[in-house]
Scaffold this motif. Structure first.
Motif, short mmCIF file in Angstrom:
data_model
loop_
_atom_site.label_atom_id
_atom_site.label_comp_id
_atom_site.label_asym_id
_atom_site.label_seq_id
_atom_site.Cartn_x
_atom_site.Cartn_y
_atom_site.Cartn_z
N ALA A 12 4.50 4.55 -6.12
CA ALA A 12 3.38 4.01 -6.57
C ALA A 12 1.85 2.88 -5.40
N ARG A 13 2.57 2.21 -5.28
CA ARG A 13 1.97 1.73 -3.83
C ARG A 13 1.69 1.58 -3.27
N LEU A 14 2.11 2.65 -2.43
CA LEU A 14 1.86 3.02 -1.02
C LEU A 14 1.43 4.73 -1.35
N LEU A 15 0.87 5.51 -2.32
CA LEU A 15 0.57 6.18 -2.46
C LEU A 15 -1.53 5.87 -3.58
N GLY A 16 -1.53 4.62 -3.60
CA GLY A 16 -2.68 4.18 -4.28
C GLY A 16 -2.95 4.06 -5.91
N ARG A 17 -1.69 4.24 -6.55
CA ARG A 17 -1.29 4.09 -7.79
C ARG A 17 -1.10 2.80 -8.30
N VAL A 18 -2.43 2.14 -7.63
CA VAL A 18 -1.96 0.35 -8.51
C VAL A 18 -1.69 0.14 -9.61
N ALA A 19 -2.05 0.99 -10.11
CA ALA A 19 -2.37 0.39 -11.86
C ALA A 19 -0.76 0.50 -12.13
N LEU A 20 0.01 1.42 -11.60
CA LEU A 20 1.30 2.07 -12.10
C LEU A 20 2.47 0.76 -11.64
N TRP A 266 20.08 6.12 -13.60
CA TRP A 266 19.40 5.08 -13.37
C TRP A 266 19.74 5.84 -11.18
N SER A 267 20.53 6.32 -11.48
CA SER A 267 21.42 7.22 -10.09
C SER A 267 20.31 8.47 -9.85
N VAL A 268 19.23 8.99 -11.07
CA VAL A 268 18.81 9.99 -10.33
C VAL A 268 17.42 9.38 -10.15
N VAL A 269 16.61 8.05 -11.17
CA VAL A 269 15.77 8.15 -10.66
C VAL A 269 15.42 7.74 -8.87
N PHE A 270 16.13 6.19 -8.66
CA PHE A 270 16.21 6.00 -7.12
C PHE A 270 15.96 6.97 -6.47
N PRO A 271 17.19 8.21 -6.67
CA PRO A 271 16.84 8.69 -4.49
C PRO A 271 15.56 9.59 -4.90
N LEU A 272 14.75 9.73 -6.51
CA LEU A 272 14.20 10.51 -6.50
C LEU A 272 11.71 9.79 -5.95
N GLY A 273 12.88 8.88 -6.57
CA GLY A 273 11.64 7.42 -5.85
C GLY A 273 11.26 7.54 -4.49
N MET A 274 13.08 7.28 -4.34
CA MET A 274 13.35 6.93 -2.75
C MET A 274 12.54 8.39 -1.84
N TYR A 275 12.79 9.03 -2.20
CA TYR A 275 12.47 10.40 -1.26
C TYR A 275 10.78 10.71 -1.89
N VAL A 276 9.86 10.03 -2.63
CA VAL A 276 8.52 10.37 -2.20
C VAL A 276 8.23 8.54 -1.52
N ALA A 277 9.21 7.70 -1.26
CA ALA A 277 8.46 6.86 -0.52
C ALA A 277 8.47 6.86 1.09
N ALA A 278 9.92 7.64 1.05
CA ALA A 278 10.67 8.13 2.53
C ALA A 278 9.65 9.66 3.46
N THR A 279 9.71 10.18 2.53
CA THR A 279 8.11 11.62 2.44
C THR A 279 7.06 10.55 3.09
N PRO A 295 4.91 13.76 -1.44
CA PRO A 295 5.38 12.46 -1.60
C PRO A 295 4.47 12.81 -3.23
N HIS A 296 3.19 12.87 -3.37
CA HIS A 296 1.90 13.16 -4.23
C HIS A 296 2.79 14.30 -5.61
N VAL A 297 3.66 14.78 -5.22
CA VAL A 297 3.99 15.56 -6.27
C VAL A 297 5.18 15.03 -6.56
N VAL A 298 5.85 14.99 -5.84
CA VAL A 298 7.52 14.59 -6.48
C VAL A 298 7.09 12.71 -7.23
N PHE A 299 6.25 12.81 -6.96
CA PHE A 299 6.00 11.17 -7.39
C PHE A 299 5.63 10.76 -9.15
N TRP A 300 5.62 12.25 -9.76
CA TRP A 300 4.78 12.09 -11.26
C TRP A 300 6.14 12.45 -11.82
N VAL A 301 7.45 13.46 -10.70
CA VAL A 301 8.66 13.72 -11.36
C VAL A 301 9.37 12.62 -11.49
#
Length: 335
Positions: A12-20, A266-279, A295-301
């Protein structure tokens, strides 16, 4: 929980979603010491049970989430530019834990005389060996950027990056064999298999962080130049896993039917979030702006997966527990 919440906060921070980003950061900061307290209490009260878990092929690898959580927490400190003075402490603490847990676990399962077969002993949690190793590389990169990129630290980051990749190659071969050449029942397709994505995604993030380091040292420059094309392979592999896992988990859910919260989610949440940050980080460092939409699309997932898992956890914790004293139903107070 710390890994999943923390990496979604970083994304969220990398994508500028500071409020989240900031509320998620606070949740991970609260959860980290709380989970340490719970773990230490369990070690104090039930040391034999903890040791049995640690030596288990099925549960032993999950102890490596401790190392990975430290790495994610350090990434949060760096990305949010707060509490950065703790980065050296986290790095050395993580390195010590990594050595103790990785060598302790691998020694325990190697010398054990009673071993399960591949179908019962191997699951996605084994890829936490990769995640923990790559988290050291990521943490070393963030620390190197703040300390003038000393060659020993850069070399350590490169070494853990390549070691984690080699561990992934070894384990993914076993996993592919397990999936394709052994029967797989819906109950066996648990959430930890999503670490197939998380393991190569964090390796991609480590590669992107290495690409961001200054190439001033001629002795390391050749190695650093190798990182960029190799990281393409890692990113492509993490992307490959996502559609396959979605298909397989839809198959599992259709066969299994509705069910409640499971900590393994939580093992699903981490890979999705990591994929966003890594991409996002790889696209930035490789100047591949056409990847920005992913990353902007997968972030919401990832955020939806986090929210559903977080709410499900609290629903389970606050639900009255039913016990049967003296053969009669009794409603216990909420936890």
């Amino acid at each position: 929980m710390v890994m999943g919440t923390g990496i979604v906060a970083v994304s969220a921070r990398l994508l500028g979603r500071v409020a989240l980003a900031w509320p998620l950061f606070v949740v991970s900061l609260i959860a980290y010491p709380l989970l340490w307290a719970i773990l230490l209490a369990r070690i104090a009260r039930f040391p034999h049970a903890v040791l049995t878990d640690f030596k288990s092929h099925e549960r032993g690898p999950t102890f490596l989430t401790i190392v990975a959580a430290n790495g994610v927490l350090g990434s949060e400190f760096a990305v949010f530019n707060t509490l950065t003075f703790l980065l050296p402490v986290l790095f050395w603490f993580s390195l010590t834990l990594w050595a103790l847990l990785v060598y302790g676990f691998l020694t325990a399962v190697t010398v054990s005389t009673a071993k399960p077969d591949l179908a019962h002993g191997l699951n996605g949690a084994w890829l936490l060996l990769v995640v923990a190793t790559e988290s050291i590389a990521v943490l070393a990169c963030f620390l190197a950027l703040r300390t003038g990129a000393p060659p020993p630290l850069v070399f350590a980051a490169l070494s853990f990056y390549l070691l984690g990749t080699m561990l992934y190659v070894l384990l993914s071969a076993l996993i592919f064999f397990r999936w394709v050449f052994r029967p797989m029942h819906p109950a066996e397709m648990g959430a930890p298999w999503w670490i197939n994505v998380g393991a190569v995604a964090i390796a991609t993030l480590a590669g992107a962080r290495l690409m961001a380091l200054p190439g001033d040292n001629p002795n390391l420059l050749l190695l650093q130049r190798f990182v960029a094309p190799f990281t393409v392979l890692l990113w492509a592999t993490s992307t490959f896993w996502i559609p396959l896992l979605v298909i397989l988990f839809l198959w599992k859910e259709l066969r299994r039917g509705p069910h409640g919260y499971d900590p393994g989610l939580w093992s699903v949440v981490f890979p999705l979030g990591m994929y966003v940050a890594a991409t996002h980080e790889y696209a930035t460092e490789a100047h591949l702006r056409f990847l920005d939409a992913i990353p902007h699309v997968v972030f919401w997932v990832a955020l939806l997966a986090w929210a559903l898992t977080f709410v499900g956890m609290w629903v389970q914790l606050l639900r009255p527990l039913s016990v049967l004293p003296h053969g009669r139903d009794h409603q216990a107070p909420p936890l």
